[in-house]
Write a protein that holds these residues in place. Structure first.
Motif, PDB file in Angstrom:
ATOM      1  N   UNK A 191     -10.669  -0.486  32.417  1.00  0.00           N
ATOM      2  CA  UNK A 191     -10.244   0.776  31.796  1.00  0.00           C
ATOM      3  C   UNK A 191      -9.225   0.515  30.687  1.00  0.00           C
ATOM      4  N   UNK A 192      -8.318  -0.433  30.912  1.00  0.00           N
ATOM      5  CA  UNK A 192      -7.326  -0.769  29.883  1.00  0.00           C
ATOM      6  C   UNK A 192      -7.996  -1.396  28.663  1.00  0.00           C
ATOM      7  N   UNK A 193      -9.016  -2.210  28.900  1.00  0.00           N
ATOM      8  CA  UNK A 193      -9.748  -2.842  27.796  1.00  0.00           C
ATOM      9  C   UNK A 193     -10.447  -1.773  26.956  1.00  0.00           C
TER      10      UNK A 193
ATOM     11  N   UNK B 167      -7.954   0.318  24.989  1.00  0.00           N
ATOM     12  CA  UNK B 167      -7.438  -0.447  23.854  1.00  0.00           C
ATOM     13  C   UNK B 167      -8.441  -0.451  22.701  1.00  0.00           C
ATOM     14  N   UNK B 168      -9.710  -0.704  23.025  1.00  0.00           N
ATOM     15  CA  UNK B 168     -10.728  -0.765  21.973  1.00  0.00           C
ATOM     16  C   UNK B 168     -10.904   0.586  21.282  1.00  0.00           C
ATOM     17  N   UNK B 169     -10.844   1.654  22.039  1.00  0.00           N
ATOM     18  CA  UNK B 169     -10.981   2.988  21.442  1.00  0.00           C
ATOM     19  C   UNK B 169      -9.783   3.271  20.526  1.00  0.00           C
ATOM     20  N   UNK B 170      -8.591   2.882  20.950  1.00  0.00           N
ATOM     21  CA  UNK B 170      -7.414   3.077  20.105  1.00  0.00           C
ATOM     22  C   UNK B 170      -7.479   2.189  18.867  1.00  0.00           C
ATOM     23  N   UNK B 171      -7.941   0.956  19.028  1.00  0.00           N
ATOM     24  CA  UNK B 171      -7.962  -0.021  17.941  1.00  0.00           C
ATOM     25  C   UNK B 171      -9.046   0.291  16.923  1.00  0.00           C
TER      26      UNK B 171
ATOM     27  N   UNK C 277     -15.071  -8.577  22.429  1.00  0.00           N
ATOM     28  CA  UNK C 277     -14.505  -7.791  21.338  1.00  0.00           C
ATOM     29  C   UNK C 277     -13.028  -7.507  21.590  1.00  0.00           C
ATOM     30  N   UNK C 278     -12.668  -7.295  22.843  1.00  0.00           N
ATOM     31  CA  UNK C 278     -11.262  -7.078  23.197  1.00  0.00           C
ATOM     32  C   UNK C 278     -10.427  -8.295  22.807  1.00  0.00           C
TER      33      UNK C 278
END
Length: 80
Positions: A19-21, A24-28, A69-70
């Motif tokens: 979930x954290x990954x 992070x990707x959605x924010x990035x 990708x993360x």
């Protein structure tokens, strides 16, 4: 000998929740770019964190791409 801190010392993803990954990707990248980088339906059609997590937990190849990708996004963030 099987302590948590030593079980995977060389794994950069150890201890990081899926979930954290995804968050992070959605924010990035945002959903649109994320869907372009990894063309899977849970990112391109009515995306949500929950639907993505459900799909990624059942689909090892997609999870590997997301984890890759993360790690790339972390390297790119360090370069900036």
């Amino acid at each position: 000998m099987n302590s948590e801190s030593n079980s995977q010392p060389n794994n950069p993803l150890h201890g990081i929740k899926l979930a954290d990954i995804v968050n992070h990707l959605v924010e990035f990248y945002g959903w649109e770019e994320l869907g372009e980088r990894i063309n899977i339906r849970c990112f391109t059609h009515d995306p949500s964190i929950n639907s993505s997590l459900k799909f990624l937990r059942k689909t090892p190849w997609a999870r590997e791409r997301v984890e890759g990708l993360y790690l790339k996004s972390l390297r790119d963030a360090k370069k900036k």
